[in-house]
Design an enzyme around this catalytic site. Sequence first.
Site, PDB file in Angstrom:
ATOM      1  N   TYR A 141      55.375 -31.932 -15.757  1.00  0.00           N
ATOM      2  CA  TYR A 141      55.309 -31.913 -17.218  1.00  0.00           C
ATOM      3  C   TYR A 141      56.381 -32.805 -17.839  1.00  0.00           C
ATOM      4  O   TYR A 141      56.217 -33.291 -18.942  1.00  0.00           O
ATOM      5  CB  TYR A 141      55.509 -30.485 -17.751  1.00  0.00           C
ATOM      6  CG  TYR A 141      54.262 -29.640 -17.801  1.00  0.00           C
ATOM      7  CD1 TYR A 141      53.511 -29.410 -16.659  1.00  0.00           C
ATOM      8  CD2 TYR A 141      53.851 -29.050 -18.990  1.00  0.00           C
ATOM      9  CE1 TYR A 141      52.371 -28.626 -16.700  1.00  0.00           C
ATOM     10  CE2 TYR A 141      52.713 -28.259 -19.040  1.00  0.00           C
ATOM     11  CZ  TYR A 141      51.984 -28.048 -17.900  1.00  0.00           C
ATOM     12  OH  TYR A 141      50.864 -27.260 -17.952  1.00  0.00           O
ATOM     13  N   LYS A 166      52.695 -26.404  -2.499  1.00  0.00           N
ATOM     14  CA  LYS A 166      51.757 -27.233  -1.737  1.00  0.00           C
ATOM     15  C   LYS A 166      52.604 -27.990  -0.714  1.00  0.00           C
ATOM     16  O   LYS A 166      52.634 -29.227  -0.688  1.00  0.00           O
ATOM     17  CB  LYS A 166      51.010 -28.164  -2.713  1.00  0.00           C
ATOM     18  CG  LYS A 166      49.856 -28.920  -2.117  1.00  0.00           C
ATOM     19  CD  LYS A 166      48.651 -28.070  -1.805  1.00  0.00           C
ATOM     20  CE  LYS A 166      47.629 -28.873  -1.029  1.00  0.00           C
ATOM     21  NZ  LYS A 166      46.518 -28.072  -0.505  1.00  0.00           N
ATOM     22  N   ASP A 204      46.295 -23.650  -3.241  1.00  0.00           N
ATOM     23  CA  ASP A 204      44.829 -23.536  -3.140  1.00  0.00           C
ATOM     24  C   ASP A 204      44.456 -22.185  -2.532  1.00  0.00           C
ATOM     25  O   ASP A 204      43.561 -21.480  -2.999  1.00  0.00           O
ATOM     26  CB  ASP A 204      44.220 -24.704  -2.364  1.00  0.00           C
ATOM     27  CG  ASP A 204      44.947 -25.023  -1.062  1.00  0.00           C
ATOM     28  OD1 ASP A 204      46.055 -24.494  -0.832  1.00  0.00           O
ATOM     29  OD2 ASP A 204      44.402 -25.796  -0.243  1.00  0.00           O
ATOM     30  N   ASP A 261      51.045 -22.784 -14.591  1.00  0.00           N
ATOM     31  CA  ASP A 261      50.113 -22.926 -15.713  1.00  0.00           C
ATOM     32  C   ASP A 261      48.706 -22.558 -15.246  1.00  0.00           C
ATOM     33  O   ASP A 261      48.006 -21.768 -15.889  1.00  0.00           O
ATOM     34  CB  ASP A 261      50.142 -24.379 -16.212  1.00  0.00           C
ATOM     35  CG  ASP A 261      49.145 -24.610 -17.331  1.00  0.00           C
ATOM     36  OD1 ASP A 261      49.085 -23.767 -18.242  1.00  0.00           O
ATOM     37  OD2 ASP A 261      48.418 -25.624 -17.284  1.00  0.00           O
ATOM     38  N   ASP A 273      46.327 -18.681 -15.914  1.00  0.00           N
ATOM     39  CA  ASP A 273      45.003 -18.562 -16.534  1.00  0.00           C
ATOM     40  C   ASP A 273      44.071 -17.778 -15.614  1.00  0.00           C
ATOM     41  O   ASP A 273      43.297 -16.927 -16.067  1.00  0.00           O
ATOM     42  CB  ASP A 273      44.381 -19.949 -16.785  1.00  0.00           C
ATOM     43  CG  ASP A 273      44.722 -20.505 -18.163  1.00  0.00           C
ATOM     44  OD1 ASP A 273      45.811 -20.169 -18.680  1.00  0.00           O
ATOM     45  OD2 ASP A 273      43.912 -21.274 -18.717  1.00  0.00           O
TER      46      ASP A 273
HETATM   47  C1  IPM Z   1      50.374 -22.815 -21.545  1.00  0.00           C
HETATM   48  C2  IPM Z   1      49.584 -23.957 -22.137  1.00  0.00           C
HETATM   49  C3  IPM Z   1      50.500 -25.160 -22.314  1.00  0.00           C
HETATM   50  C4  IPM Z   1      51.031 -25.557 -20.937  1.00  0.00           C
HETATM   51  C5  IPM Z   1      49.859 -26.368 -23.016  1.00  0.00           C
HETATM   52  C6  IPM Z   1      49.235 -25.990 -24.331  1.00  0.00           C
HETATM   53  C7  IPM Z   1      50.829 -27.501 -23.182  1.00  0.00           C
HETATM   54  O1  IPM Z   1      48.486 -24.259 -21.348  1.00  0.00           O
HETATM   55  O2  IPM Z   1      51.389 -22.426 -22.151  1.00  0.00           O
HETATM   56  O3  IPM Z   1      49.980 -22.317 -20.505  1.00  0.00           O
HETATM   57  O4  IPM Z   1      50.353 -26.319 -20.223  1.00  0.00           O
HETATM   58  O5  IPM Z   1      52.105 -25.134 -20.588  1.00  0.00           O
HETATM   59 MG    MG Z   2      48.155 -22.866 -19.764  1.00  0.00          MG
END
Ligand code: IPM
Ligand code: MG
Length: 364
Positions: A140, A197, A229, A253, A257
Amino acid sequence: MKTYKIAVIAGDGIGPEVTGAAVEVLEKAGQLEGFGFEFTSCDAGGCAIDKYGIPLPEATLDACRASDAVLLGAVGGPKWDNVEPSLRPERALLGLRSGLGLYSNLRPAIMFKELAAASPVKNVDTMDILIVRELTGGIYFGKHGRSDSVETLSDGSVKGMTAYDTEEYSTAEITRILKEGFRYAQGRSKKLTLVDKANVLESSRLWREIASSMAPEYPDVTLDYLYVDNCSMQLIHRPSSFDVIVTSNMFGDILSDEAGMITGSIGMLPSASLGAPGTPGMYEPVHGSAPDIAGTGKANPIATILSASMLLRWSLGETAASDRIEKAVRDTLADGFRTVDIAASESDKIVDTAGMTAAVIERI
Ligand code: IPM
Ligand code: MG
């Protein structure tokens, strides 16, 4: 009466709706526990681009620095898809994280048993994972850009432009976040999984070396390693076997999710971003600005309400108020209240954002 200073960055899309809900909840919990808040509303993200031409005004950073903690909704939306990359709404988030030195991102993913039917994964009875994501380093923030390199590929085509993003981690950055991982594992069921990884990436191999050299300092913690993975597969296969996961910015990240969806909806996942002691922490839902449902009342406020509960616990030390909110959320779910994203059965009481917020407040 003790008064805490909170910077509120509502942001874009459903951000104002969910932060509004969390502010109401904080006020109620404060009232009952005998403290108050001074909320300062700040601009960041797309709405700041519209007002000032930049996603993160210096005044917002200053207001955050002058606060005890920051509550953030979400930033971004299709309206700003075509702005120059360095001015995108997401830059506000990255600027806040690096500007405030928030290197440690805690993303708890807890399966509420009431929501088992809403999970896309069959037979998840329990899941209580803490993802500790490194937040101010890695790909990032590594060197990135484009270069014109003319080179002929094996099929005879000519390579023109090249784009690159680099994953770089220093010993200090890795050690700092691993320490957090070990400490959180010590406070929980003493199991730490480093996700990387290392079969491919040199940076991952450095993470492993450092983790194994630190492990003897935490003899009560069992450390294991998993390739990312494989981890994404095991999270679906055996979600209840994980406790604390520590990982890089990008892998954290993605995995958060995934873990969020296992709990039934990403609308349930809170997060805390913390820095060195004394720096204000930032609290936000893991989900995004969901522009498609903004203003419709469909947004699930629970992720932000639980983020507010983390704010009370981690930045203000108000554990009783934090416990009250967590219990109220559990009770609200047990009483059958559901926003549409977590609705799964006919007996559910479907409510909108305001209805869910009111139900939680009533139970605080
Ligand atoms: C998160 C989001 C952010 C990230 C984006 C919006 C920059 O996906 O906080 O998980 O990738 O960190
Ligand atoms: Mg995210």
